[in-house]
Design a protein around this motif. Structure first.
Motif: not given
Length: 870
Positions: A230-245
């Motif tokens: 699940e975490a790897a699937r979400n790597v490209t979930d949003r443009l500039y959506g996440g931070g950190g790792d």
């Protein structure tokens, strides 16, 4: 009920209209007016309902409708001609092909976002729009570019407003099968995969989607695939959506995964391997690590050392920085970088060496941080900012990497951004130019004939575009208010918002604080007076998104929207949510003036005003970014800046007052001045006439279209990149790679020897001969420098005398340089260097001597950051 699975069914077209599929699948339609008009004419209602998306449009057409289209001979012929036109466009030689063999066969362009069309929402703002225009211009010019990016499941957010005017974000999930994309597949039909190892034995798998941007393939990596957790699937979930790792993994996938995707694409399509790599901002910097990994891989017949691979990779890499402030740069904890690379991302590359690339080991740096822009600069032999002023700012911002050099010598050049004219010029202007000049684009030389067009015709054209904007604004504003909870019965006033005969000013961009969205609200009463002026009123159309985590930016939007909600002025000032390409294509042509008031010099380039200019809009801007170099007094107005060490509050007060003054005393009066001098004759003074046309204003429009239009084009920008950066990088890379990288290995050995021996280099003593007691202009001066080189030889260095005007603190200005040559070997690594200089000005005169590394492979004398000053 909700479906448990959703997919898009592709339309099967009858053979006679089969070219429609090709026309819809290539994003050239987004800037090719005849193709867009073809789809519109097939079914105007369905075309609008599809959001002007050819793929969605064809998916909505029934089999019966397709059969009817296939039986229409005139339509079939039109489709066939446009299909043939696309084939010619994709294959015939263009500008780049005239360069012959003196240019790279393939160039890789990496960017985290691309703004190509509203139907492919993979952009957030200026960086993405610039990248999209870069690809389109490359296609039009025949530049063999391959774009590399990420495919975000939700793209960037959609913006709406709450009842109390607070920004709200939603993230609609995109279906790649419903986008103008094709999945890259292996020969057996299975999806091609990029795989990166992650800590704790995990892995990151990505599929590769291809978009065709005219002649340019764009490869987008998608981690939402089976096989990922699940975490790897979400790597490209949003443009500039996440931070950190998550942000770090996005950038690892973009850079390292992007190079792997290129190699797969080369293998499957036979496309030549890129000979130049262009890193668009630091987000993609890890591409350099992957290329080093390839060269150091032990499975190679002759694996290279770290220094050799770094030298070879740098030689053909270009790095473009877009940010004028350190806060805009991605930085990670060193421990994060170690954590991911120790998992085996680049097993042949020492992690400690990677850490040195992003190390902030300069005055003011944080030793615990890994800086992506710093890594980008160290991995590229050529770097540039995106406007002349931004080049100056960048040289100052990164000067710590080149200690001992004047800021002006920091090896960061500039290529001023441009905009893709066919994308952003209004169809009305394209039609007008074709009818009057036989040329659709402001790039065509015939556009200088705009001076010969009647002022009344230009004025009528501008009014039509202003009216189109107002129609769009009313529809969008009504929709926005309904989303805010208003009932239809409350919204009759939206039918009369704005007036097609009132001076219309636009302001649309991202909403970070330095762009000062609310500077216009500094004195609300004065703004209200301008909006409601009895003789020279103005009206404002404003749009922009704030980053979801930027509470201050959201508050600025709220403050502005609350002002626009005032019933007294809401017919003259509007805020439109969800600013995107579709909105922009009506907004830019429809505004008479484009407003930009950032804190100087914090605007890197700012291309929105360029899009206005190619449509005959005039700019009203702080002298920042591109406007600083292209404002000429006749294409708009410059907002004065407070340069008297004022506090931030005082600065805003001063510059807001200057803005109000310009609007009140210059801009609005000129727009409404319809007095025309008919010319003085022999019989007496000139006569004045009122014909309803503001002739001085139209003169500025004509001047802007004829002179500024070509200068702000992305075609000009691409030609600058080719001549100033791509060709030199290709020549350096080709030289480095000759004979199994023999030159790169020799250069690496030389660099190591220079770095190891530089601490012993010093200028021991300098004297001069020939200075009279009363020196005069034209006198010659012999300079002798006694230099210790330690283990280095005179062939390894350049010894220079720098001379010019000397200030009271001995700082040199108006500096000239002259080389000193070896005149005597003094033994023990000591040499006498001598040469002459001429005193070329009166007043204070000074000189100094310095020693720098010298080698044929260096792109600039400051490249290694090594200098020994007297």
């Amino acid at each position: 009920m909700k479906a448990i699975r959703r997919f898009t069914v592709r339309t099967v077209l009858p053979e006679s209209i089969a070219p429609l599929g090709k026309l819809a699948g290539n994003l050239r339609w987004s800037w090719h007016l005849p193709t867009t008009r073809l789809f519109r004419d097939l079914d105007p209602v369905a075309w609008e309902a599809s959001g002007q998306d050819p793929v969605a449009f064809l998916g909505s057409v029934t089999r019966e409708q397709l059969s009817q289209l296939a039986d229409n001979e005139r339509l079939v012929a039109r489709i066939a001609e446009l299909g043939s036109d696309l084939d010619r466009y994709l294959t015939e030689p263009r500008w780049y092909q005239s360069l012959g063999d003196d240019a790279p066969r393939s160039i890789a362009y990496f960017s985290p976002e691309y703004g190509i069309s509203a139907v492919l929402p993979q952009y957030s703002g200026g960086l993405g729009i610039l990248a999209g225009d870069h690809l389109k211009a490359a296609s039009d010019l025949g530049v063999p570019l391959i774009g590399v990016g990420l495919l975000y499941q939700a793209g960037y957010f959609k913006q709406s407003l709450s009842r109390d005017a607070w920004q709200q974000e939603t993230y609609p999930v995109l279906d790649p099968d419903g986008l103008p994309l094709t999945l890259l597949r292996e020969e057996d039909g299975s999806p091609a995969k990029v795989v990166l190892p992650l800590p704790a034995g995990r892995q990151l798998i990505a599929h590769i989607w291809r978009a065709d941007v005219g002649r340019v393939p764009l490869l987008l990596l998608d981690s939402n695939v089976a096989g990922n957790d699940e975490a790897a699937r979400n790597v490209t979930d949003r443009l500039y959506g996440g931070g950190g790792d998550q942000r770090l993994q996005q950038e690892l996938l973009l850079g390292m995964g992007g190079v792997k995707a290129l190699r797969i694409f080369e293998r499957l399509t036979g496309t030549p391997a890129p000979e130049v790599f262009h890193t668009n901002e630091g987000h993609a910097g890890f591409l350099g690590i992957e290329r080093i990994r390839e060269l150091m891989d032990p499975s190679n017949p002759s694996p290279m050392s770290w220094e050799e691979a770094l030298t070879a990779g740098r030689s053909c890499t270009v790095f473009t920085t877009h940010t004028p402030v350190p806060a805009g740069i991605d930085r990670f904890e060193k421990s994060q970088i170690e954590h991911f690379f120790d998992a085996g991302l680049a097993p042949s590359v020492p992690t400690a060496k990677i850490l040195t690339l992003g190390a902030e080991n300069y005055e003011g740096g944080d030793p615990n941080k890994f800086n992506m822009a710093v890594m980008g600069l160290r991995l590229a032999q050529r770097a540039n900012g995106v406007a002349k002023l931004h080049g100056v700012v960048s040289r100052g911002m990164f000067s710590g990497l080149w200690p001992g050099f004047d800021t002006s010598e920091v090896p960061i050049s500039s290529v001023t951004n441009g905009v893709h004219v066919p994308t952003w010029v209004d169809p009305l202007i394209a039609d007008f130019a074709r009818e009057r000049f036989g040329a659709e684009s402001v790039l065509d030389p015939q556009w200088s004939n705009v001076y010969d067009v009647e002022d009344s015709d230009i004025w009528a054209l501008r009014r039509r575009m202003r009216s189109n904007l107002i129609d769009d604004v009313r529809q969008r504003l009504r929709s926005s208010w309904k989303k805010r909870g208003a009932a239809d019965a409350e919204l009759a006033w939206t039918n009369n918002v704005l007036d097609p005969d009132i001076l219309t000013i636009g302001f649309a961009r991202r909403v970070p604080t330095y762009k000062r969205l609310t500077l216009m609200l500094r004195d609300p009463a004065r703004l209200k007076a301008l909006l409601l002026h009895p003789d020279n009123p103005i009206q404002l159309v404003i749009a922009g998104k704030s980053h979801p985590a930027d509470e201050q930016g959201k508050r600025m939007i709220q403050d502005l929207v609350r002002f626009t909600d005032d019933p007294e002025v809401r017919h003259r000032i509007v805020f439109l949510p969800n600013y995107d390409i579709a909105m922009a294509r009506t907004l830019f042509p429809g505004c008479d003036v484009w407003l930009n008031n950032p804190l100087r010099p914090l605007e890197a380039c700012g291309t929105s005003g360029m899009k206005s200019a190619i449509n005959g809009g005039l700019n009203l801007s702080v002298l920042d970014g591109w406007w600083d170099e292209m404002y000429d007094g006749d294409n708009g107005w410059a907002i004065p800046t407070a340069n008297n060490d004022a506090s931030p509050e005082e600065r805003d007060d001063i510059e807001a007052s200057a803005l109000y003054d310009l609007l009140e005393e210059q801009v609005a009066p000129r727009f409404y001045s319809t007095v025309r001098s008919e010319g003085a004759g022999a019989a007496g003074p000139s006569e004045l006439s009122h014909d309803g046309v503001p002739h001085q204003w139209v003169a500025m429009i004509k001047h802007t279209m004829a002179n500024l239009g070509p200068a702000v084009s992305a075609e000009r920008m691409l030609q600058d990149y080719v001549s100033h950066l791509y060709q030199p990088a290709w020549r350096a890379g080709r030289l480095a790679a000759e004979s199994d990288y023999t030159a790169a290995k020799h250069t690496a050995a030389w660099r190591s020897r220079i770095n190891d021996g530089w601490s012993a280099v010093q200028v021991e003593h300098v004297d001069s001969i020939g200075v009279a007691e009363d020196p005069q202009i034209g006198d010659s001066l012999i300079v002798n420098a006694y230099v210790s080189l330690g283990a280095l030889s005179p062939d390894d260095v350049a010894v220079e005398v720098a001379y010019g005007r000397a200030s009271e603190n001995d700082e040199l200005s108006e500096v000239a340089l002259a080389n000193l040559e070896v005149s005597e070997n003094l033994g023990a690594g000591r040499y006498l260097f001598s040469g002459s200089i001429t005193i070329d000005h009166s007043g204070s005169f000074g000189y100094t001597v310095r020693v720098l590394p010298k080698h044929v492979s260096l792109a600039s004398k400051s490249e290694l950051g090594l200098v020994a000053n007297a």
